[in-house]
Design a protein around this motif. Structure first.
Motif, PDB file in Angstrom:
ATOM      1  N   ASP A   5       0.793  -1.273  -0.087  1.00 19.68           N
ATOM      2  CA  ASP A   5      -0.098   0.122  -0.182  1.00 19.68           C
ATOM      3  C   ASP A   5       0.822   1.109   0.120  1.00 19.68           C
ATOM      4  O   ASP A   5       0.912   1.879   1.113  1.00 19.68           O
ATOM      5  CB  ASP A   5      -0.932  -0.048   1.385  1.00 19.68           C
ATOM      6  N   ASP A  58       0.590   4.363  -1.540  1.00 15.51           N
ATOM      7  CA  ASP A  58      -0.258   5.604  -1.256  1.00 15.51           C
ATOM      8  C   ASP A  58      -0.996   5.714  -0.123  1.00 15.51           C
ATOM      9  O   ASP A  58      -1.712   6.852   0.000  1.00 15.51           O
ATOM     10  CB  ASP A  58      -0.839   6.072  -2.449  1.00 15.51           C
ATOM     11  N   ASP A 107      -4.030   4.253   0.742  1.00 14.89           N
ATOM     12  CA  ASP A 107      -5.421   4.118   0.529  1.00 14.89           C
ATOM     13  C   ASP A 107      -6.032   2.840   1.064  1.00 14.89           C
ATOM     14  O   ASP A 107      -7.123   2.395   0.797  1.00 14.89           O
ATOM     15  CB  ASP A 107      -5.634   4.210  -1.150  1.00 14.89           C
ATOM     16  N   GLU A 139      -0.616  -1.671  -4.382  1.00 16.41           N
ATOM     17  CA  GLU A 139      -0.252  -1.076  -5.756  1.00 16.41           C
ATOM     18  C   GLU A 139       0.712  -2.039  -6.533  1.00 16.41           C
ATOM     19  O   GLU A 139       1.355  -2.929  -5.803  1.00 16.41           O
ATOM     20  CB  GLU A 139       0.227   0.072  -5.649  1.00 16.41           C
ATOM     21  N   TYR A 193       0.616   1.335 -10.568  1.00 15.62           N
ATOM     22  CA  TYR A 193      -0.911   0.889 -10.861  1.00 15.62           C
ATOM     23  C   TYR A 193      -1.530   0.612  -9.594  1.00 15.62           C
ATOM     24  O   TYR A 193      -1.068  -0.115  -8.594  1.00 15.62           O
ATOM     25  CB  TYR A 193      -0.846  -0.295 -11.804  1.00 15.62           C
ATOM     26  N   SER A 194      -2.545   1.094  -9.298  1.00 17.28           N
ATOM     27  CA  SER A 194      -3.574   0.797  -8.282  1.00 17.28           C
ATOM     28  C   SER A 194      -4.433  -0.253  -8.749  1.00 17.28           C
ATOM     29  O   SER A 194      -4.877  -0.319  -9.625  1.00 17.28           O
ATOM     30  CB  SER A 194      -4.300   2.091  -7.681  1.00 17.28           C
ATOM     31  N   SER A 195      -4.754  -1.030  -7.447  1.00 18.38           N
ATOM     32  CA  SER A 195      -5.692  -2.184  -7.693  1.00 18.38           C
ATOM     33  C   SER A 195      -7.051  -1.691  -7.205  1.00 18.38           C
ATOM     34  O   SER A 195      -8.001  -2.325  -7.132  1.00 18.38           O
ATOM     35  CB  SER A 195      -5.107  -3.406  -7.398  1.00 18.38           C
ATOM     36  N   GLN A 196      -7.154  -0.543  -6.907  1.00 19.55           N
ATOM     37  CA  GLN A 196      -8.307   0.025  -6.226  1.00 19.55           C
ATOM     38  C   GLN A 196      -9.253  -0.056  -7.378  1.00 19.55           C
ATOM     39  O   GLN A 196      -9.165   0.768  -8.227  1.00 19.55           O
ATOM     40  CB  GLN A 196      -8.022   1.334  -5.791  1.00 19.55           C
TER      41      GLN A 196
END
Length: 135
Positions: free
Chosen positions: A28, A30, A32, A36, A54-57
């Motif tokens: 994590d 960033d 959130d 990532e 890349y974010s997986s959010q």
């Protein structure tokens, strides 16, 4: 791989795009609450190495390679300044964790080709550590 089955497919790496060198989960980065991924890219004739994050959010389906990255970190290829990061992103840590105790995972990038051109040093190598989602 079916992107409709809760998977992310990174696509659109064309013949003019840099070649992926590494793909790693970086935790994590960033803050959130979601991990990532970082993709290290080999240098091209016109730019030093890079890392795309890349974010997986809320991500599933197919996304563009560079356009889908929420952060692009470029190595410094300016030899006029006396240094260069040609192979920035050639190595990416695998979950180093929270190195500074601030509550977010940190991100470590290697560059085996870093050197100081003004001192005649080439390929000395360097390691960069990102704290709090920046490098």
């Amino acid at each position: 791989l079916d992107p409709a089955d809760n998977a992310m497919l990174i696509y659109d790496l064309g013949s003019t795009d840099p070649t992926p060198a590494q793909l790693r989960s970086i935790g994590d980065w960033d803050g959130d609450g979601v991990s990532e991924m970082a993709m290290g890219l080999d240098p091209t004739s016109s730019r030093a190495g890079q890392v795309w994050v890349y974010s997986s959010q809320d991500e599933s389906g197919t996304i563009g390679a560079e356009e889908g990255a929420f952060a692009t970190i470029e190595g410094d290829g300016d030899t006029d300044e006396g240094h260069y990061q040609t192979y920035f992103g050639a190595a990416i840590s695998t979950l180093p964790g929270d190195l500074n105790g601030d509550g977010t995972d940190d991100f470590v990038v290697g560059d085996y080709g870093w050197g100081d051109a003004t001192a005649g040093e080439s390929q000395m190598g360097a390691v960069y550590i990102s704290f709090n989602g920046s490098l």
